[in-house]
Design an enzyme around this catalytic site. Structure first.
Site, PDB file in Angstrom:
ATOM      1  N   HIS A   1     -32.977   9.680   8.873  1.00 52.62           N
ATOM      2  CA  HIS A   1     -34.106   9.880   9.980  1.00 52.62           C
ATOM      3  C   HIS A   1     -35.246   9.206   9.523  1.00 52.62           C
ATOM      4  O   HIS A   1     -35.543   8.701   8.558  1.00 52.62           O
ATOM      5  CB  HIS A   1     -34.021  11.571  10.018  1.00 52.62           C
ATOM      6  CG  HIS A   1     -33.147  12.210  10.692  1.00 52.62           C
ATOM      7  ND1 HIS A   1     -32.142  12.675  10.084  1.00 52.62           N
ATOM      8  CD2 HIS A   1     -33.062  12.620  12.070  1.00 52.62           C
ATOM      9  CE1 HIS A   1     -31.302  13.421  10.955  1.00 52.62           C
ATOM     10  NE2 HIS A   1     -31.937  13.188  12.161  1.00 52.62           N
TER      11      HIS A   1
ATOM     12  N   LYS B   1     -39.942  13.198   9.605  1.00 52.23           N
ATOM     13  CA  LYS B   1     -39.118  14.593   9.707  1.00 52.23           C
ATOM     14  C   LYS B   1     -39.605  15.225   8.379  1.00 52.23           C
ATOM     15  O   LYS B   1     -39.799  14.870   7.373  1.00 52.23           O
ATOM     16  CB  LYS B   1     -37.724  14.151   9.663  1.00 52.23           C
ATOM     17  CG  LYS B   1     -36.730  15.295   9.627  1.00 52.23           C
ATOM     18  CD  LYS B   1     -35.312  15.110   9.971  1.00 52.23           C
ATOM     19  CE  LYS B   1     -34.565  16.101  10.347  1.00 52.23           C
ATOM     20  NZ  LYS B   1     -34.803  17.054  11.405  1.00 52.23           N
TER      21      LYS B   1
END
Lengths: 234, 234, 234, 234
Positions: free
Chosen positions: B121, B125
């Protein structure tokens, strides 16, 4: 490994296999056979004596045996000083693909905000991460420090222990172990809007032979000590 | 998200967008417009009242709002008992690709010696691993337990802390964070001589629209409460 | 593109955005603002006049506009001859990741038996393969010719038309088109027992900004004409 | 293959290897040894006679031999009619990973706008694309037709011949050939904002053994003819 090398040399149209030495063979036969290059995949207990002898005989040497400390390398340099026309190549890794992966990773490192390493191996492997992954991480970290790169962005606040991998000099490394895998490594670089991935998949040790042959061909043109394949790759 | 849904419904040849309700709009206009399905992407504070009202009006509902506890689900079932012809679909994830990845992972789990999850990701995040990775790991672990699979092989003896990822019910999960990434997940299965990899790459939330449209089309055929997209996929 | 560049320059701590010129703005304002570097993302119809003027004013120029023929480049060199302190960087591609991918591919080409290129793009793309894939194939082919590499092994006897991709100077190139893709390319190298893969994923044009900023920083140190980002990367 | 099967059966704790039949061995020894299941990896010239005999003896059979036409299958069904308690499993592919890849691909096919197949094999392979890729393409095409999917989007106007691969019932298939590869296949699905990739990597035929053992375990519970592993995988 020795036998694989013999087969590879034998199969190369521009090289001749003139002698094959096993544990109990005498080195003299290599001289009689007119060997120009000695390839040594033996063990740390005998490699130094082999090197000393070959250099004395004026035979170039390609070494894949491990265990070379700074002291040992200095000793080899001393022997070579007396025979300036002889070449010696000592390399920890003859896999051209792996060496290129590391070169490319070191080179790309400064241009991206982020870099992480994912290595994947068979589940019989004892150490995690692999030596190659550790070495790559250090090369990347060094390149980033030299270029003055800031730390990588990472907003992680809640982490299950280990989820983000291990931290090798600021570079996250993840080690996957699964049946069916052999030896694989991915270096992932990321910047706004793009990623660059360098991946190496190694299936068996036949992959080391091109590197050994390259060293055999180059060692005769490079008097003195050459460490690693890097320099031989242009 | 609401606006994206309206656009997607409007663009679908077999569906009509008859009303678009914002914070301060009155729900009654949906009835006047003849709505057969209400799509709710609101917030946990108002969704229950919306559901109660729609079921009462005989309008089917597709819900992407989060926060559904067992108690809330029971409450919805209670309302539906009084209107057996009405359908409600509540799903935590409308990404068909992600739902299929999880289904396939759960199904493949019992046939392989090893399985590990690598999620990747963007570095903003906050949690690692991602909710989807945790959920996938649990589905896989459950399938393996049900099939009586032995623990996965792993000979690791020397580990730099975190190298082998985090352990979610016996499944190793690795979380990569890098600029240039969005939301990606790979589930790697391995057995002697082979690996099977299921990978999902999600680039933006337009990827949720096919799942929302599927739910809109199906909810009118499925009286009662349906949880998750799984059942709607075949 | 112009606006993106302005934002990127503005956000860089070591650079100042002193002027922003649109279609109907007068270039003189750039001089008044004390511009040291002009970034030109215009069109082939006006870029030459912009370059002539900037060189005359002693302003360095970074050009991302396309359409530079050998004649145009010679004309630029002529103008620079009269202002030897001025630097001009003209690049067809400011994506550092893409440029590195091509550099690495050209460098690895001679060490492997096989190399193929797989590019993947969104289905609205009109040409196949992509310009970047064609360019990479040519660089790889050139490097292999220079090194005297033999043709790649390929025993294919029965082929469904097109299965093996298109042949660009002896390098097979495959073009995948699918919804959800943006712009991706993989260069796969193979030798006995190993493969090396270099993959570039480009998500949006923010990925060009680091290359533009690099050129802005470097152009002031490099009088004369520089073509492409390659030289600026170390 | 036969020897590999014997080893695998012998190594399985819940199975006993009671006989090993080579070309010149008599089948009667299998009966004497009390065989409950016969595994046949022979050739099309002798497999039918083996099947007829085993069914007659009441021995279940797992067949990996190729060459089964509709006529041959009907003949086997005829023999089984007379011995309704006997089970026969005939499968063209015992690789569980490959079978799951195809199942998943067929299942995902209807939910995405686009799907393409990229198979990668060693350069000694004679046909392109591979049989598995062709079979996968047909399964995917069939699933899309059954669901009424529209043709895939593709705006390609200028194509170098072969760049877009070969067209198998509307599904584009690309065949990569390179040293270092063994047998790999990727099925790429794409929809707005997401892709789903199913990849299978096969390294050697040990990967077929779990499928053979599964069939051995299941055939004793399934009287009659079972075609392919699909049904055995839950």
């Amino acid at each position: 490994m020795g036998l694989e090398v013999c087969k590879a040399v034998d199969a190369a149209p521009d090289l001749d296999l003139v002698a094959l030495l096993d544990h109990d063979d005498t080195r003299a036969s290599a001289v009689e056979a007119g060997a120009r290059v000695l390839v040594d995949f033996t063990n740390p207990g005998v490699v130094m004596e082999n090197l000393r002898w070959a250099i004395e005989q004026g035979i170039n040497v390609v070494v894949g045996t491990s265990g070379f400390t700074t002291e040992r390398l200095d000793e080899v340099r001393g022997w070579l000083a007396g025979r300036p026309e002889v070449g010696v190549v000592i390399a920890p890794n003859f896999g051209i693909g792996a060496v290129l992966m590391m070169q490319f990773a070191a080179r790309a490192a400064r241009y991206f905000d982020s870099v992480e390493i994912i290595e994947q191996h068979h589940p019989r492997k004892l150490d995690a991460p692999s030596g190659t992954a550790m070495h790559t991480a250090r090369l990347v970290a060094e390149a980033r420090r030299a270029a003055g790169c800031p730390p990588m962005p990472d907003a992680t606040e809640e982490e299950f222990a280990g989820a983000r991998g291990t931290d090798i000099e600021g570079v996250r490394v993840h080690a996957v172990r699964a049946s069916g895998l052999i030896a694989h490594q991915e270096v992932l670089f990321g910047a706004a809007g793009e990623t660059l991935t360098i991946r190496h998949d190694s299936l068996d040790r036949s992959s080391f032979m091109p590197g050994v042959l390259l060293a055999v061909r180059e060692v005769v043109k490079r008097p003195g000590l050459t460490l690693g394949l890097d320099e031989l790759l242009d």
